[in-house]
Scaffold this motif. Structure first.
Motif, PDB file in Angstrom:
ATOM      1  N   TYR A  39       6.868   4.714  -2.401  1.00 28.86           N
ATOM      2  CA  TYR A  39       6.482   4.505  -3.795  1.00 28.86           C
ATOM      3  C   TYR A  39       5.263   5.364  -4.105  1.00 28.86           C
ATOM      4  N   LEU A  40       5.210   5.825  -5.321  1.00 29.31           N
ATOM      5  CA  LEU A  40       4.068   6.634  -5.743  1.00 29.31           C
ATOM      6  C   LEU A  40       2.887   5.723  -6.045  1.00 29.31           C
ATOM      7  N   GLN A  41       1.790   5.911  -5.346  1.00 26.85           N
ATOM      8  CA  GLN A  41       0.594   5.096  -5.566  1.00 26.85           C
ATOM      9  C   GLN A  41      -0.634   5.978  -5.360  1.00 26.85           C
TER      10      GLN A  41
ATOM     11  N   ARG B 217     -13.921  -6.351  -0.154  1.00 28.05           N
ATOM     12  CA  ARG B 217     -12.517  -6.123  -0.523  1.00 28.05           C
ATOM     13  C   ARG B 217     -12.498  -5.526  -1.929  1.00 28.05           C
ATOM     14  N   ASP B 218     -13.407  -4.608  -2.160  1.00 26.82           N
ATOM     15  CA  ASP B 218     -13.484  -3.924  -3.449  1.00 26.82           C
ATOM     16  C   ASP B 218     -12.928  -2.519  -3.323  1.00 26.82           C
ATOM     17  N   ARG B 219     -12.600  -1.962  -4.455  1.00 23.96           N
ATOM     18  CA  ARG B 219     -11.866  -0.689  -4.435  1.00 23.96           C
ATOM     19  C   ARG B 219     -12.836   0.501  -4.394  1.00 23.96           C
ATOM     20  N   PHE B 220     -13.701   0.455  -3.377  1.00 28.55           N
ATOM     21  CA  PHE B 220     -14.610   1.573  -3.117  1.00 28.55           C
ATOM     22  C   PHE B 220     -14.322   2.107  -1.716  1.00 28.55           C
TER      23      PHE B 220
ATOM     24  N   PRO C 283      -8.731  -2.382  -0.397  1.00 31.87           N
ATOM     25  CA  PRO C 283      -7.465  -2.768  -1.034  1.00 31.87           C
ATOM     26  C   PRO C 283      -6.365  -1.715  -0.873  1.00 31.87           C
TER      27      PRO C 283
ATOM     28  N   ASP D  11      -5.014  -2.128   2.548  1.00 39.50           N
ATOM     29  CA  ASP D  11      -4.079  -3.271   2.510  1.00 39.50           C
ATOM     30  C   ASP D  11      -2.707  -2.820   2.006  1.00 39.50           C
ATOM     31  N   LEU D  12      -2.709  -1.989   0.981  1.00 36.49           N
ATOM     32  CA  LEU D  12      -1.452  -1.489   0.413  1.00 36.49           C
ATOM     33  C   LEU D  12      -0.661  -0.712   1.465  1.00 36.49           C
TER      34      LEU D  12
ATOM     35  N   ARG E 220       0.792  -3.074   3.949  1.00 42.65           N
ATOM     36  CA  ARG E 220       1.987  -3.779   3.447  1.00 42.65           C
ATOM     37  C   ARG E 220       3.197  -2.849   3.448  1.00 42.65           C
ATOM     38  N   LEU E 221       2.975  -1.620   3.004  1.00 40.40           N
ATOM     39  CA  LEU E 221       4.111  -0.700   2.890  1.00 40.40           C
ATOM     40  C   LEU E 221       4.670  -0.304   4.251  1.00 40.40           C
TER      41      LEU E 221
ATOM     42  N   TYR F  17       7.476  -2.249   5.420  1.00 41.67           N
ATOM     43  CA  TYR F  17       8.805  -2.061   4.821  1.00 41.67           C
ATOM     44  C   TYR F  17       9.741  -1.306   5.775  1.00 41.67           C
TER      45      TYR F  17
ATOM     46  N   ASN G 220     -21.277   1.648  -4.893  1.00 44.81           N
ATOM     47  CA  ASN G 220     -21.689   0.319  -5.344  1.00 44.81           C
ATOM     48  C   ASN G 220     -23.016  -0.146  -4.752  1.00 44.81           C
TER      49      ASN G 220
END
Lengths: 473, 473
Positions: free
Chosen positions: B112-114, B204-207, B230, B233-234, B237-238, B241, B430
């Protein structure tokens, strides 16, 4: 005011005054109540809502209306809803004109050079290509700008330092968001070159919160952007130095781009009252900056899983249960408007939407005709074991469902969620799956399944609503 | 092993066995102890450390060594230290070669495109201009990569999903950071095209968390980057698959760029033992992604404010108190190395550095010759009211001071901070002022003032250290 128009109010007052035992007759059959309890019990074990959110953010991610991601989301939703076994699964096209984000960068250039974390607000026009640079006119909050009758903003970049209060519900956000929506026009009217606002958010992380802004009629549009909370703090500190503060800003965007999105719909056909609809919705689109796990992946998961529990319960609902995943909630409500047009003549028992993230439901509210309040109270009784209290009959059903309610006067139900952490990540890149608590999601699913099932079964019709006073003869 | 080399160990053991009353003779005069108590009391009221951090991040911001921001930081430090009234304020040039970050972007392209939030690791080489695309070879942690003797990594982008444990001290980070430093070479040795790691961070922030990586001798360099938690994490998860996961990556950077930084130094000249130095340091540089409020603005504020309290106490220290703000701690320790060379022949009573953010100090440790331990215990007694306990004589004095300790065998002191929240924002955009708690900063200042003052006064010399065993004849 003729007596006739007072009758519903009197009936409502009378119902409210009745002692509970009398106010709650056997609104539902024993079988319906047994199904309701079984739904709640199964929801407590069901991983489906979380699996749906996971799947949506993992396989699709950001999905602003009209984008390639949105098209993938529509395909994802059609495939999921069909695989789950729903009837009449369909995507209803919604033509629209969208706003597209381009590159943005902003920095302070005096008294000190500092790069800022910013995001364009939805609908913002672009700056000239080379960007623009101007002194900042600082306003401590939106009221300060609105009260300003001077020429201070003219030729400057207006900065509105409006804070967002953390509240258990969405009230803090509700108070602050007017800055984002209307601040642009207020600044433009005063001759500002651009407007920057402190992000509408309760966090203190270095993410800018996007969201739509609006140009009032007759106002010459100016670029609008949000600054992350720590960067807004920086601006606030620097303006206390008492020296001119200047900002350099380049923001690219396209407005009014023809595009297509869809409402994705699935149903459980009703039995004896199949022509009437109970509508539980969420929105399928998200902002472009992040994958929209809370906004509104959670809502998609919750209402879909609740309907699936009903589908699998073996009990056939009397009214048709309709799941509607709306297109473009975030920047125009085009899906809701299209739905309201297309289904204008269909009886809706209620409309409701889950769109405040994945916090626990703490309250159940309604906006139904007074004669239907006994059914509302009986539903509330079944929600009480989930730690949900009954609120008023002045509920609000969520953004898209709110459009339907206002346009069609359809009755509405509301499951109020704890939103105290929602606005930490709302409309940011940081709205990711880790922010979703599976246990809280399951409580939401239970509440939605119970409410939806019982309202679909009720002998009482929740509408038509009394005419609003202003429309009364 | 000759008896002579055992003597210090025996002495140390003897001291540790003595009951407290005997182990703590009147190490300090009543006047010195009174000054110590006055310093702690004044620190509790002093806003100076916070004001310094505020000023540094507000007026300078990011300051990677050799950058324009770094030059502004050096000018800022010189001006502040002079204005505060210190003696011998100077900037000592440190020529160096630096790494410069360019544009980076990374995305998953299958299944998937991410788009991913990433940051290049310091010292990373660039990708070819058009970028590179390859299948991901996933490793659950660094050990899994090190154990891999297969060809799986060859021609792929290695992803190392090493987690960072949250610990009260820096141990969780210490265990995880080897992945960032050495993972690149481990991947390169196995023929990988690039390496991506889960950010070394507890949030768990997107930095993405940057930080330096290292190419071992003989290894052909490959690009290296960190992925936000995060996004990691993605990927995790992938990869479950079971389909091929591919990443597209473009990373620009310049390596080995000639540049100049400085150590900034200020002193309170000593009286009868002025030739001996107590060195309290912090590092002036920061990573480029954020303003470095915790890393290491906090340390700059703490040690400077502690020295200023001593300066203002009216009591003249016996040894010279030297504040050293090191250049380029983050990516090479050039400042520390230059200092160790320049001052190689000066007696240092101790070296210590504040560089773990703004958490409370909970422990005091030393690494001094055993004969000096009574002084250490007497200092610990004065730190006890600040809720600081005495640890071992195997303390570590911070990164730059650690370089000095290892290169010169100078004695070292350590004030251990609670680092449980530090790695949430460490090396990210941050790391902003709002993360600094002024009250905790004041406790730090009190501890540093007490420790510095008493060590400067001690009749006991903390060195020279016993020869390390490996160096023993």
């Amino acid at each position: 005011m003729p007596i006739r128009s007072l009758a519903p109010l009197i009936a409502a007052a009378a119902l409210l005054l009745l002692p509970p035992a009398q106010a709650q007759p056997a609104a539902f059959s024993a079988a319906d109540l047994a199904t309701s309890r079984a739904l709640a019990a199964r929801a407590a074990q069901s991983p489906l809502a979380y699996e749906l959110v996971d799947s949506l953010v993992t396989e699709v991610g950001p999905r602003p209306a009209g984008s390639a991601g949105d098209a993938r989301a529509v395909a994802w939703a059609l495939a999921k809803l069909k695989a789950l076994g729903f009837a009449n699964v369909r995507a209803e096209p919604v033509p629209l004109r969208v706003w597209k984000r381009g590159e943005v960068q902003a920095s302070l250039t005096a008294p000190y050079l500092q790069t800022l974390v910013v995001a364009a607000l939805g609908n913002s026009v672009a700056t000239p290509k080379p960007g623009l640079q101007a002194e900042i006119a600082y306003y401590a909050d939106f009221d300060a700008l609105k009260a300003d009758t001077s020429e201070r903003a003219r030729g400057r970049i207006v900065f509105i330092d409006q804070k967002t209060d953390r509240t258990a519900d969405a009230r803090g956000y509700g108070r602050a968001v007017a800055t984002r929506i209307n601040g642009t026009s207020e600044a433009a009217r005063r001759g500002a070159l651009a407007v920057a606002i402190r992000s509408i958010g309760t966090d203190r992380d270095r993410f800018a919160h996007t969201g739509s802004t609006r140009y009032a009629d007759g106002v010459a549009p100016i670029p609008a952007l949000a600054v992350s909370v720590p960067d807004a703090d920086l601006i606030a500190r620097l303006q206390r130095y008492g020296q001119p503060l200047t900002m350099q800003l380049s923001l690219q965007a396209e407005t009014d781009v023809p595009a297509l999105t869809h409402n994705v719909i699935a149903e459980i056909p009703g039995s004896d009252r199949a022509a009437e609809v109970v509508l539980i919705g969420a929105h399928l689109d998200s902002w472009d900056l992040g994958p929209g796990a809370l906004d509104d992946g959670a809502g998609v998961g919750i209402v879909t899983a609740a309907a699936k529990l009903i589908l699998d319960s073996g009990a056939k609902p009397r009214r048709t249960v309709r799941v509607v995943l709306f297109g473009n909630e975030e920047n125009g409500f085009d899906g809701a408007v299209a739905y309201a047009d297309k289904y204008r003549d269909q009886v809706h028992q209620f409309v409701a939407e889950s769109d405040l993230g994945a916090g626990l439901v703490y309250r159940f509210q309604s906006r139904v005709r007074p004669e239907a309040l006994p059914a509302v109270r009986a539903i509330a009784e079944q929600l009480a074991p989930l730690n949900i209290v009954l609120g008023s009959n002045e509920g609000t059903p969520g953004p898209d469902a709110g459009v339907l309610m206002r346009r069609r006067s359809w009755p509405a139900l509301e499951l109020s969620q704890d939103g105290s952490e929602y606005f930490d990540v709302h409309h940011t890149a940081n709205d990711t799956l880790d922010k979703v608590d599976p246990a809280k999601l399951r409580q939401n699913v239970a509440a939605w399944a119970v409410m939806t099932w019982l309202a679909a079964q009720s002998e009482l019709s929740f509408g038509p609503m009394p005419l609003p006073r202003s429309a009364a003869p």
